[in-house]
Design a protein around this motif. Sequence first.
Motif, PDB file in Angstrom:
ATOM      1  N   SER A  24      31.907  42.382  47.763  1.00 22.51           N
ATOM      2  CA  SER A  24      33.330  42.696  47.741  1.00 22.51           C
ATOM      3  C   SER A  24      34.146  41.413  47.649  1.00 22.51           C
ATOM      4  CB  SER A  24      33.704  43.462  49.013  1.00 22.51           C
ATOM      5  OG  SER A  24      35.096  43.483  49.170  1.00 22.51           O
ATOM      6  N   GLY A  27      34.394  37.957  43.563  1.00 21.81           N
ATOM      7  CA  GLY A  27      34.893  38.773  42.460  1.00 21.81           C
ATOM      8  C   GLY A  27      35.619  37.917  41.453  1.00 21.81           C
ATOM      9  N   GLY A  29      38.334  36.811  41.685  1.00 20.19           N
ATOM     10  CA  GLY A  29      39.019  35.756  42.424  1.00 20.19           C
ATOM     11  C   GLY A  29      38.225  34.454  42.435  1.00 20.19           C
ATOM     12  N   ASN A  30      36.908  34.567  42.529  1.00 21.46           N
ATOM     13  CA  ASN A  30      36.090  33.359  42.567  1.00 21.46           C
ATOM     14  C   ASN A  30      35.889  32.765  41.188  1.00 21.46           C
ATOM     15  OD1 ASN A  30      35.311  35.318  44.692  1.00 21.46           O
ATOM     16  ND2 ASN A  30      34.171  33.561  45.436  1.00 21.46           N
ATOM     17  N   TYR A 227      42.868  35.859  49.441  1.00 20.65           N
ATOM     18  CA  TYR A 227      42.557  36.727  48.308  1.00 20.65           C
ATOM     19  C   TYR A 227      41.051  36.800  48.097  1.00 20.65           C
ATOM     20  CZ  TYR A 227      42.774  38.734  43.654  1.00 20.65           C
ATOM     21  OH  TYR A 227      42.616  39.557  42.580  1.00 20.65           O
ATOM     22  N   SER A 230      38.840  39.002  50.212  1.00 26.92           N
ATOM     23  CA  SER A 230      39.175  40.439  50.184  1.00 26.92           C
ATOM     24  C   SER A 230      39.844  40.896  51.468  1.00 26.92           C
ATOM     25  CB  SER A 230      37.939  41.326  49.998  1.00 26.92           C
ATOM     26  OG  SER A 230      37.286  41.037  48.831  1.00 26.92           O
ATOM     27  N   MET A 233      43.042  44.489  52.627  1.00 26.59           N
ATOM     28  CA  MET A 233      43.142  45.608  51.682  1.00 26.59           C
ATOM     29  C   MET A 233      42.265  46.753  52.120  1.00 26.59           C
ATOM     30  SD  MET A 233      43.835  43.941  48.189  1.00 26.59           S
ATOM     31  CE  MET A 233      44.649  42.368  48.094  1.00 26.59           C
ATOM     32  N   SER A 326      33.251  44.133  43.497  1.00 25.15           N
ATOM     33  CA  SER A 326      34.529  44.178  44.217  1.00 25.15           C
ATOM     34  C   SER A 326      35.225  45.510  43.982  1.00 25.15           C
ATOM     35  CB  SER A 326      35.456  43.063  43.735  1.00 25.15           C
ATOM     36  OG  SER A 326      34.878  41.830  44.005  1.00 25.15           O
ATOM     37  N   LEU A 330      36.689  48.556  46.652  1.00 23.96           N
ATOM     38  CA  LEU A 330      38.027  49.151  46.675  1.00 23.96           C
ATOM     39  C   LEU A 330      37.935  50.661  46.472  1.00 23.96           C
ATOM     40  CD1 LEU A 330      39.782  46.438  44.538  1.00 23.96           C
ATOM     41  CD2 LEU A 330      40.349  47.001  46.888  1.00 23.96           C
TER      42      LEU A 330
HETATM   43  N1  TRP Z   1      38.107  39.067  46.758  1.00 20.85           N
HETATM   44  C1  TRP Z   1      38.188  39.580  45.441  1.00 20.85           C
HETATM   45  C2  TRP Z   1      37.885  38.502  44.463  1.00 20.85           C
HETATM   46  O1  TRP Z   1      37.578  37.399  44.823  1.00 20.85           O
HETATM   47  C3  TRP Z   1      39.534  40.114  45.097  1.00 20.85           C
HETATM   48  C4  TRP Z   1      40.026  41.046  46.097  1.00 20.85           C
HETATM   49  C5  TRP Z   1      41.084  40.869  46.854  1.00 20.85           C
HETATM   50  C6  TRP Z   1      39.403  42.215  46.493  1.00 20.85           C
HETATM   51  N2  TRP Z   1      41.187  41.886  47.722  1.00 20.85           N
HETATM   52  C7  TRP Z   1      40.164  42.716  47.528  1.00 20.85           C
HETATM   53  C8  TRP Z   1      38.269  42.860  46.071  1.00 20.85           C
HETATM   54  C9  TRP Z   1      39.779  43.848  48.186  1.00 20.85           C
HETATM   55  C10 TRP Z   1      37.895  43.988  46.728  1.00 20.85           C
HETATM   56  C11 TRP Z   1      38.623  44.475  47.777  1.00 20.85           C
HETATM   57  O2  TRP Z   1      37.973  38.764  43.317  1.00 20.85           O
END
Ligand code: TRP
Length: 456
Positions: A24, A27, A29-30, A227, A230, A233, A326, A330
């Motif tokens: 999760s 994603g 984001g990385n 971010y 994760s 959220m 990821s 969600l």
């Molecule tokens: N962490 C995820 C990433 O690095 C992005 C992300 C942010 C995310 N909030 C989340 C993914 C909640 C899943 C659930 O891309």
Amino acid sequence: MTKKITERASFGSKLGIILATAGSAVGLGNVWRFPYMTGENGGAVFILIYVICVLLLGIPCMISEFIIGRHGQSNTARSFRLLANGTPWALVGYMGVLTGFLIMSYYAVVSGWCLQYIWASLVGHLQGDPEYFKTYFAALSGDPVKPVIWTVVILGMSYLIVEHGIRNGIERASKMMMPTLFILLLIIVAASCLLPDAGKGIEFLFKPDFSKITSDVFLGAVGQAFYSLSLAMGALCTYASYFTKYTNLTKSATQIAVIDCLVAILAGLMIFPAAFSVGISPDSGPSLIFITLPNVFQQAFSAAPFVGYIVSLMFFVLLSLAALTSLMSLHEVATAFFEEEFHTTRKHAAIVVTTTTIVIGAFCSLSLGATDTLTFFGRSLFSWFDFITGQIFLPIVGFLTCIFIGWFVDHQVVRDEFTNWGELRGRFFHLYIFLVKYVCPLAILLIFLHQLGALN
Ligand code: TRP
């Protein structure tokens, strides 16, 4: 109610917990956001501050979400409700679920692009001059049909995994996808670091130039840490509700945070050495991976085009895997919510979530060029979603979660979860409480105010 608790699904192994939760966190984001943020914010100093933020702020916030989720043994909204004892704090949980749901819609669109790029690399469409890559991306993201189809495909994949439940779906899929992701990452890093002049990119990533620290760099790094893990959220909270009572929350959070940092840094090592080796500046912003990168790979491996082809293909497979793990977390947030709150079956809940997301995702995608009617106040629907979730809801939910745990919830409950009811020593408990009470909320407040200031 006891029946409900004993019936509840859980992850089957420690490894499953780590891989799924790291899935999760790891994603787009990385692999997408971190490299361009690093490029824009001075390289090594940004990474240094980011790592410190993950350790000092990210881990305590992650532990807090784990505590709420495992205590509640239910979806995020209900877990907050249980601890809130009839107070409006329960609303934070609902907001977390809503944030997860909204981010999912636009995350699915970007994940769809990744699939489209796998296809494009496979059939050899990712070849041309720098201008070509730009028009290719513009044409793809502005197309009324193709990205919507790819969004449906990736959501369909996520649906199939989530529908199979925790052990047979999410855990099994994570155990296959995460190791594959790691292997691909290491291969590309090796290929990129072996290029001539790769050293300059490595230096950019690891040799800090402290004169580059500004408040923007600092707050950018805090934001990226949140971010990337994760947080806020509902995702970690929902996954934690499937942990067992033996799961060591502090240790798991630390392991997941380390994996997340490692993947981000490896993503940097995949991109920067190749970019520097062909003299392309890595600060092109969000379009870095879809426009700059295919061009970088093509030029860097021009002596051996087949290697370039394979590297580019592997890169987009990796990106899609990262996105899918990821996305399914969600998907799980909203599915668990519908399943438990509306007392329906997992399948039904997952179908409702998938269809709703497809509809919202399609609108997000269409707002990127296919039509003007989805642009409000100069911002496309897509970018509204990104803005509202990432810059408004995320800090608010994150802030309130810290205050909730640090100041409202009975510390005995927090301590019990932290130490697995006395099984663990909980050496860091006081440090944890201190960080959650004061340091984390303050840091989040600062990023929030900074972002609002940046609005004008
Ligand atoms: N962490 C995820 C990433 O690095 C992005 C992300 C942010 C995310 N909030 C989340 C993914 C909640 C899943 C659930 O891309």
